[in-house]
Design an enzyme around this catalytic site. Structure first.
Site, short mmCIF file in Angstrom:
data_model
loop_
_atom_site.label_atom_id
_atom_site.label_comp_id
_atom_site.label_asym_id
_atom_site.label_seq_id
_atom_site.Cartn_x
_atom_site.Cartn_y
_atom_site.Cartn_z
N GLU A 1 -2.94 3.01 2.75
CA GLU A 1 -4.17 3.09 3.55
C GLU A 1 -5.40 3.38 2.70
O GLU A 1 -6.50 2.92 3.00
CB GLU A 1 -4.02 4.17 4.64
CG GLU A 1 -3.09 3.79 5.79
CD GLU A 1 -1.63 4.15 5.56
OE1 GLU A 1 -1.26 4.47 4.40
OE2 GLU A 1 -0.87 4.14 6.54
N GLU B 1 5.62 4.78 8.21
CA GLU B 1 5.51 5.87 9.17
C GLU B 1 6.47 5.69 10.35
O GLU B 1 7.06 6.66 10.84
CB GLU B 1 4.05 5.98 9.64
CG GLU B 1 3.13 6.43 8.51
CD GLU B 1 1.66 6.27 8.84
OE1 GLU B 1 1.23 5.11 9.06
OE2 GLU B 1 0.94 7.27 8.88
N ALA C 1 0.15 -0.97 10.22
CA ALA C 1 -0.62 -1.25 11.42
C ALA C 1 -1.35 -2.57 11.21
O ALA C 1 -1.55 -3.00 10.08
CB ALA C 1 -1.61 -0.12 11.67
N GLY D 1 1.80 2.06 8.44
CA GLY D 1 2.48 2.33 9.71
C GLY D 1 3.95 1.92 9.70
O GLY D 1 4.76 2.48 10.45
N1 CAA Z 1 -2.00 -6.27 9.25
C1 CAA Z 1 -2.30 -7.54 9.63
N2 CAA Z 1 -1.84 -8.63 8.97
C2 CAA Z 1 -1.03 -8.41 7.90
C3 CAA Z 1 -0.68 -7.13 7.47
C4 CAA Z 1 -1.21 -6.00 8.18
N3 CAA Z 1 -0.91 -4.74 7.87
N4 CAA Z 1 0.11 -7.25 6.38
C5 CAA Z 1 0.26 -8.57 6.15
N5 CAA Z 1 -0.43 -9.28 7.08
C6 CAA Z 1 -0.54 -10.75 7.18
C7 CAA Z 1 -1.45 -11.32 6.10
O1 CAA Z 1 -2.79 -11.18 6.49
C8 CAA Z 1 -0.96 -12.74 6.03
O2 CAA Z 1 -1.52 -13.43 7.12
P1 CAA Z 1 -2.19 -14.92 6.88
O3 CAA Z 1 -1.01 -15.76 6.45
O4 CAA Z 1 -2.72 -15.27 8.24
O5 CAA Z 1 -3.18 -14.76 5.82
C9 CAA Z 1 0.54 -12.61 6.32
O6 CAA Z 1 0.72 -11.33 6.94
C10 CAA Z 1 1.37 -12.61 5.03
O7 CAA Z 1 0.85 -11.60 4.19
P2 CAA Z 1 0.44 -11.88 2.65
O8 CAA Z 1 0.00 -13.28 2.48
O9 CAA Z 1 -0.50 -10.81 2.23
O10 CAA Z 1 1.88 -11.69 1.95
P3 CAA Z 1 2.16 -11.26 0.45
O11 CAA Z 1 3.61 -11.48 0.24
O12 CAA Z 1 1.19 -11.92 -0.47
O13 CAA Z 1 1.84 -9.67 0.40
C11 CAA Z 1 1.92 -7.40 1.22
C12 CAA Z 1 2.62 -8.76 1.12
C13 CAA Z 1 1.81 -6.75 -0.17
C14 CAA Z 1 2.74 -6.51 2.14
C15 CAA Z 1 0.50 -7.61 1.78
O14 CAA Z 1 0.59 -8.37 2.97
C16 CAA Z 1 -0.21 -6.35 2.14
O15 CAA Z 1 -0.70 -5.65 1.26
N6 CAA Z 1 -0.32 -6.01 3.44
C17 CAA Z 1 -1.07 -4.89 3.94
C18 CAA Z 1 -0.35 -3.59 3.68
C19 CAA Z 1 -1.19 -2.43 4.16
O16 CAA Z 1 -2.27 -2.18 3.71
N7 CAA Z 1 -0.64 -1.67 5.15
C20 CAA Z 1 -1.31 -0.54 5.71
C21 CAA Z 1 -2.02 -0.95 6.96
S1 CAA Z 1 -3.07 0.36 7.61
C22 CAA Z 1 -2.02 1.39 8.46
O17 CAA Z 1 -0.86 1.16 8.54
C23 CAA Z 1 -2.67 2.58 9.12
C24 CAA Z 1 -1.69 3.61 9.61
O18 CAA Z 1 -1.46 4.62 8.99
C25 CAA Z 1 -1.02 3.43 10.88
#
Ligand code: CAA
Length: 258
Positions: free
Chosen positions: A132, A112, A66, A109
């Site tokens: 999460e 999911e 998400a 998400g």
């Molecule tokens: N939401 C918003 N933006 C996101 C995102 C997310 N879930 N995941 C990645 N992005 C964005 C980053 O902020 C970054 O944007 P900027 O360039 O503007 O800074 C861009 O995508 C590239 O991401 P990274 O620079 O972090 O890329 P990376 O290769 O270094 O890392 C990754 C990749 C490990 C997937 C890392 O992006 C990450 O950990 N993302 C979040 C994963 C996460 O926590 N997901 C769960 C979300 S909560 C949820 O989903 C609730 C639910 O149950 C529905």
């Protein structure tokens, strides 16, 4: 229908292909992207020329979850009042089979959404997780429920409580993933599986999907009863006559999807 901005939609034979395309955020699932995916899936579901649907992402990410930036400052009364994520349930109401073709990250998400699909085909590069807990929340699009049903309690607890990722091998071993294919072949492989399904009788495929899904919602005896009744219903189709005649006549069936 407006032109979608966060996905691309195309048809390949009897397969409807939806590609998540929000590369600047690794396909993070914001509200607009969600609405576009649901609208595209529903359009394919009602199109008689489509027999199965594939949802995929990019090489780097199926979807990284998400959209955290969209959620970050929201309040309890806001997410509760708006019933955040509940609209995603509409994906589970799609009656045609949906294949998730996953390369790279399928996190939160993203994992999911893949689990809402009927089966997951993973590239060898796929990484699944429910991170999460690292954000101070828990899964909210069905992860605690569907992951537990898919991989069992112990591994679901491991993933949900530590937030670690699992690779494609572990995901297949655990039953989350149906098949692993080389990353470069992912979309073609998933479309080929969808084509195979799309060549079967559509109403019978829909009945089969419905019956398997009943297994996750009910008792064994109720489920077997549902299956038997549905099996009887297949005899009301022309395609049952065609399928069985073709076998007896030693030829390939030509299903008419009725
Ligand atoms: N939401 C918003 N933006 C996101 C995102 C997310 N879930 N995941 C990645 N992005 C964005 C980053 O902020 C970054 O944007 P900027 O360039 O503007 O800074 C861009 O995508 C590239 O991401 P990274 O620079 O972090 O890329 P990376 O290769 O270094 O890392 C990754 C990749 C490990 C997937 C890392 O992006 C990450 O950990 N993302 C979040 C994963 C996460 O926590 N997901 C769960 C979300 S909560 C949820 O989903 C609730 C639910 O149950 C529905």
């Amino acid at each position: 229908e407006q032109n979608p901005e966060n996905i691309t939609v195309e048809q390949r034979g009897r397969v409807g292909l939806i590609t998540l395309n929000r590369p600047k955020a690794l396909n993070a699932l914001n509200r607009d992207l969600m609405e576009e995916v649901i609208a595209a899936a529903r359009a394919f579901d009602t199109d008689p020329a489509v027999g199965a649907i594939v949802i995929t992402g990019s090489e780097k990410a199926f979807a990284a979850g998400a959209d955290i930036k969209e959620m970050q400052s929201r309040s309890f009364s806001d997410v509760y009042g708006g019933d955040l994520f509940s609209d995603w349930d509409r994906i589970t109401k799609i009656r045609k089979p949906i294949i998730a073709a996953v390369a790279g990250y399928a996190l939160g998400g993203g994992c999911e959404l893949a689990m809402m699909c009927d089966l997951i085909i993973a590239a060898d590069s796929a990484k699944f997780g429910q991170p999460e807990i690292n954000l101070g929340v828990i899964p909210g699009m069905g992860g605690t429920q569907r992951l537990t049903r898919a991989v069992g309690k112990s591994k679901a607890m491991d993933l949900v409580l530590t937030g670690r990722m699992m690779d494609a091998e572990e995901a297949e071993r655990s039953g989350l993933v149906a098949r692993i294919v080389p990353a470069a072949e992912l979309v073609d492989a998933a479309v080929a599986v969808a084509e195979t399904i799309g060549a079967k009788s559509l109403p019978v495929v829909m009945m089969a999907k419905e019956a398997v899904n009943v297994a996750l919602e009910t008792t064994l005896s109720e489920g077997v009863r549902f299956e038997r009744r549905t099996f009887f219903s297949t005899f009301a189709t022309e395609d049952q006559k065609e399928g069985m005649s073709a076998f007896v006549e030693k030829r390939d069936p030509e299903f008419k999807h009725r």
